[in-house]
Design a protein around this motif. Structure first.
Motif, PDB file in Angstrom:
ATOM      1  N   UNK A  95     -11.965  -1.198 -25.859  1.00  0.00           N
ATOM      2  CA  UNK A  95     -11.668  -2.007 -27.005  1.00  0.00           C
ATOM      3  C   UNK A  95     -11.866  -3.365 -26.733  1.00  0.00           C
ATOM      4  N   UNK A  96     -11.837  -3.858 -25.568  1.00  0.00           N
ATOM      5  CA  UNK A  96     -11.832  -5.415 -25.320  1.00  0.00           C
ATOM      6  C   UNK A  96     -13.386  -5.809 -25.191  1.00  0.00           C
ATOM      7  N   UNK A  97     -13.582  -6.908 -25.398  1.00  0.00           N
ATOM      8  CA  UNK A  97     -14.867  -7.821 -25.489  1.00  0.00           C
ATOM      9  C   UNK A  97     -15.520  -7.654 -24.037  1.00  0.00           C
ATOM     10  N   UNK A  98     -16.710  -8.148 -23.939  1.00  0.00           N
ATOM     11  CA  UNK A  98     -17.810  -8.324 -22.877  1.00  0.00           C
ATOM     12  C   UNK A  98     -17.090  -9.384 -22.005  1.00  0.00           C
ATOM     13  N   UNK A  99     -16.700 -10.489 -22.491  1.00  0.00           N
ATOM     14  CA  UNK A  99     -15.957 -11.624 -21.623  1.00  0.00           C
ATOM     15  C   UNK A  99     -14.618 -11.152 -21.285  1.00  0.00           C
ATOM     16  N   UNK A 100     -13.955 -10.496 -21.812  1.00  0.00           N
ATOM     17  CA  UNK A 100     -12.544 -10.033 -21.454  1.00  0.00           C
ATOM     18  C   UNK A 100     -12.607  -9.104 -20.283  1.00  0.00           C
ATOM     19  N   UNK A 101     -13.734  -7.911 -20.364  1.00  0.00           N
ATOM     20  CA  UNK A 101     -13.924  -7.027 -19.338  1.00  0.00           C
ATOM     21  C   UNK A 101     -14.374  -7.804 -18.104  1.00  0.00           C
ATOM     22  N   UNK A 102     -15.169  -8.662 -18.211  1.00  0.00           N
ATOM     23  CA  UNK A 102     -15.718  -9.705 -16.968  1.00  0.00           C
ATOM     24  C   UNK A 102     -14.756 -10.232 -16.130  1.00  0.00           C
ATOM     25  N   UNK A 103     -13.700 -10.879 -17.014  1.00  0.00           N
ATOM     26  CA  UNK A 103     -12.718 -11.621 -16.235  1.00  0.00           C
ATOM     27  C   UNK A 103     -11.066 -11.131 -16.219  1.00  0.00           C
ATOM     28  N   UNK A 104     -11.211  -9.855 -16.494  1.00  0.00           N
ATOM     29  CA  UNK A 104      -9.942  -9.221 -16.553  1.00  0.00           C
ATOM     30  C   UNK A 104      -9.072  -9.353 -15.479  1.00  0.00           C
ATOM     31  N   UNK A 130     -28.182 -14.215 -15.758  1.00  0.00           N
ATOM     32  CA  UNK A 130     -28.786 -13.033 -15.202  1.00  0.00           C
ATOM     33  C   UNK A 130     -30.019 -12.549 -16.138  1.00  0.00           C
ATOM     34  N   UNK A 131     -30.130 -13.222 -16.947  1.00  0.00           N
ATOM     35  CA  UNK A 131     -31.181 -12.852 -18.064  1.00  0.00           C
ATOM     36  C   UNK A 131     -30.892 -11.833 -19.043  1.00  0.00           C
ATOM     37  N   UNK A 132     -29.627 -11.477 -19.192  1.00  0.00           N
ATOM     38  CA  UNK A 132     -29.322 -10.357 -19.942  1.00  0.00           C
ATOM     39  C   UNK A 132     -29.094 -10.816 -21.503  1.00  0.00           C
ATOM     40  N   UNK A 133     -29.334  -9.790 -22.374  1.00  0.00           N
ATOM     41  CA  UNK A 133     -29.207  -9.928 -23.995  1.00  0.00           C
ATOM     42  C   UNK A 133     -27.962  -9.517 -24.055  1.00  0.00           C
ATOM     43  N   UNK A 134     -26.768 -10.339 -24.033  1.00  0.00           N
ATOM     44  CA  UNK A 134     -25.375  -9.786 -24.305  1.00  0.00           C
ATOM     45  C   UNK A 134     -24.732 -10.815 -25.244  1.00  0.00           C
ATOM     46  N   UNK A 135     -23.755 -10.616 -26.094  1.00  0.00           N
ATOM     47  CA  UNK A 135     -22.875 -11.464 -26.814  1.00  0.00           C
ATOM     48  C   UNK A 135     -21.639 -11.308 -25.991  1.00  0.00           C
ATOM     49  N   UNK A 136     -21.086 -12.445 -25.570  1.00  0.00           N
ATOM     50  CA  UNK A 136     -19.579 -12.504 -24.644  1.00  0.00           C
ATOM     51  C   UNK A 136     -18.481 -11.727 -25.663  1.00  0.00           C
ATOM     52  N   UNK A 137     -18.779 -11.954 -26.929  1.00  0.00           N
ATOM     53  CA  UNK A 137     -17.691 -11.538 -27.923  1.00  0.00           C
ATOM     54  C   UNK A 137     -17.663  -9.989 -28.353  1.00  0.00           C
TER      55      UNK A 137
END
Length: 515
Positions: A95-104, A130-137
């Motif tokens: 349920x959390x965003x990419x950014x929240x998971x990265x820095x939880x 890292x050259x990854x196609x991701x939106x932190x949100x």
């Protein structure tokens, strides 16, 4: 010479009735991808948990960058040290965003509150680096399995990992996604990180790994350079014997049509899932026939299987078993009609991990194992468990042990035993050998051949084309929720199947001949 990152010596670990590790060793240097190999039950997962701080070793010593690690370290302390483990079952909050998971637990703060713009900015920088196609949100639950894998890698970089442990990282990825992940791993290696790569896909080991270490039955076997070993050498080290892949031989004589599916369509995805919509799908399977379902991720193979079993509804279409139409409102209806399914995710959809092997194997059969209607005949239950333990060579200390303590291959055998005991007319197995070793894979294939020889109609779904071609009498290809072709197993090639799976057509030369 590259600096040594990890040095583990004399690691021992026992559980009730089982010696999981018996004095194993492992060395990893900076800037290398090191394969950790072995059959299911060899002790790989136990060592990974010890390295991650999730379990203490009974004996032995671990050094990281020249410093001794304490057996009392928690997973959080090991991460701060620089050891990050990415498990096969991801440790993400959907349920959390990419950014929240990265820095939880480590979010940037401003005046005691989360500094959201800084959080997204920091996550975006790591992702771009890292050259990854991701939106932190983006919410993690909206991402494909491959992109969730990338989130785990990005998360590891935020804690300044020096050693990343990857457990079966490509088990649920398509060919294109595997290539992308291997490219990222090469980039991490070039930065001087060490990577422990656990996989049963030996072609990937040959493609990406520098050295290998093999465990067998909880003991250290050998370490060597991947370039100096053939795939057959690696298999011999892992199993201690030659393993010959068994290819399905067409019987030439098939029985009557057991399963007939006509016009199955579903315009919408199942509520709460991202399942592929289905369009006018029809397929049949005869007694004694093995039909392979092949397609790229999201092609509709699993969705079709779940409709046939009664696990998911459809808008239109019919399912007939032995020419009798069946109404499928739930899996119970499917089982009553003689249809059984071994799901693709055994841990999430197949096993009750905290319950005993006994309960997991016999649960759907309790009606047949009862006496006086209300009581389970424990003697009959024990006889059934022992029969399938012998038939499938299931390795277990006791049927009272939790199924979660078994290796992946033995969990899969328990699920197969559960289905075999129901004496099905139709057996559907979805990714039957995902995450299991080469020895267990051959044994599972033989079980499928034996079921077909007894007149069962078998459907095999696999993302590995060599596996589909090895076991199938006929291969049905899927693309975007539609069936694109049916090819005899004897005429199948990876090129032909990929054309049908990716383009929905046969090769041009073949079309010219058909014109």
């Amino acid at each position: 010479m590259a600096a040594q990152l990890l040095k583990a010596r004399g690691i021992r670990k026992s559980f009730p009735g089982v010696k999981a590790l018996d004095g194993v060793q492992l060395d990893v240097v900076a800037g290398e991808v090191h394969a950790l190999l072995g059959e299911n039950g060899a002790g790989k997962s136990t060592l990974l948990k010890i390295l991650a701080g999730a379990q203490p070793a009974d004996e032995g010593a671990i050094e990281f960058e020249g410093q001794a690690l304490s057996p009392a370290d928690t997973p959080m302390l090991r991460q701060r040290t620089g050891i990050v483990t990415i498990y096969q079952e991801f440790n993400l909050l959907p349920a959390l965003s990419v950014a929240e998971n990265m820095y939880i637990g480590r979010e940037p703060l401003r005046n005691g509150l989360i500094h959201w713009s800084r959080l997204y900015e920091d996550a975006g920088k790591v992702i771009r680096d890292l050259g990854i196609d991701l939106d932190p949100r983006d919410a993690v639950r909206s991402l494909s399995v491959a992109k969730q894998q990338m989130v785990e890698i990005a998360k590891a970089m935020t804690v300044k990992a020096r050693l990343i442990v990857m457990d079966e990282p490509t088990a649920a990825l398509s060919g294109r996604e595997v290539a992308q992940l291997l490219g990222i791993i090469r980039d991490l290696r070039s930065r001087g990180l060490g990577i422990i790569y656990v996989s049963h896909k030996l072609n990937e080991v040959k493609a990406i790994c520098d050295r290998f270490t093999v465990f067998r039955d909880g003991r250290y076997v050998t370490t060597g350079a991947v370039a100096d070993a053939t795939v057959n050498d690696l298999v011999r080290h892992m199993v201690g014997r030659e393993v010959v892949g068994v290819k399905r031989r067409a019987s030439g004589v098939l029985g009557e049509v057991v399963l007939k599916v006509e016009g199955v369509s579903r315009l919408k995805a199942v509520s709460g899932t991202s399942a592929t919509s289905l369009s006018d799908m029809s397929v049949h399977v005869r007694a004694g026939e093995i039909v392979g379902f092949a397609g790229l991720v999201g092609a509709g193979r699993t969705e079709m299987a779940r409709v046939i079993f009664g696990a998911d509804p459809c808008d239109s279409g019919t399912v007939r078993v032995l020419d009798k139409q069946v109404v499928l409102r739930s899996p119970r209806d499917g089982i009553d009609a003689g249809i059984v399914l071994v799901p693709e995710d055994r841990k999430q959809q197949g096993c009750f991990l905290s319950h005993s092997i006994r309960h997991n194997m016999t649960l759907p059969n309790l009606g047949r194992l009862s006496k006086m209607r209300w009581f389970v005949d424990e003697a009959a239950e024990t006889r059934m468990i022992e029969e399938y333990r012998r038939k499938l060579s299931i390795k277990m200390s006791s049927d009272k042990a939790a199924i979660g303590t078994l290796s992946g291959g033995n969990q899969q055998k328990v699920l197969l035993a559960r289905c075999m005991a129901l004496n099905p007319k139709v057996l559907i197995v979805d990714e039957p050998t995902r995450g299991i070793d080469v020895g267990a894979k051959a044994e599972v294939h033989q079980v499928l051949f034996d079921m077909a020889a007894q007149g069962v109609a078998v459907i095999v779904i696999s993302s590995e084309l060599p596996e589909v071609m090895a076991v199938s009498d006929r291969i049905v290809t899927f693309m975007n929720g539609a069936i694109t072709g049916s090819t005899p197993g004897s005429e199948a090639s990876e090129e032909r199947l990929m054309n049908l799976m990716a383009l929905g057509t046969r090769p041009e030369a073949e079309l010219a001949l058909a014109a």
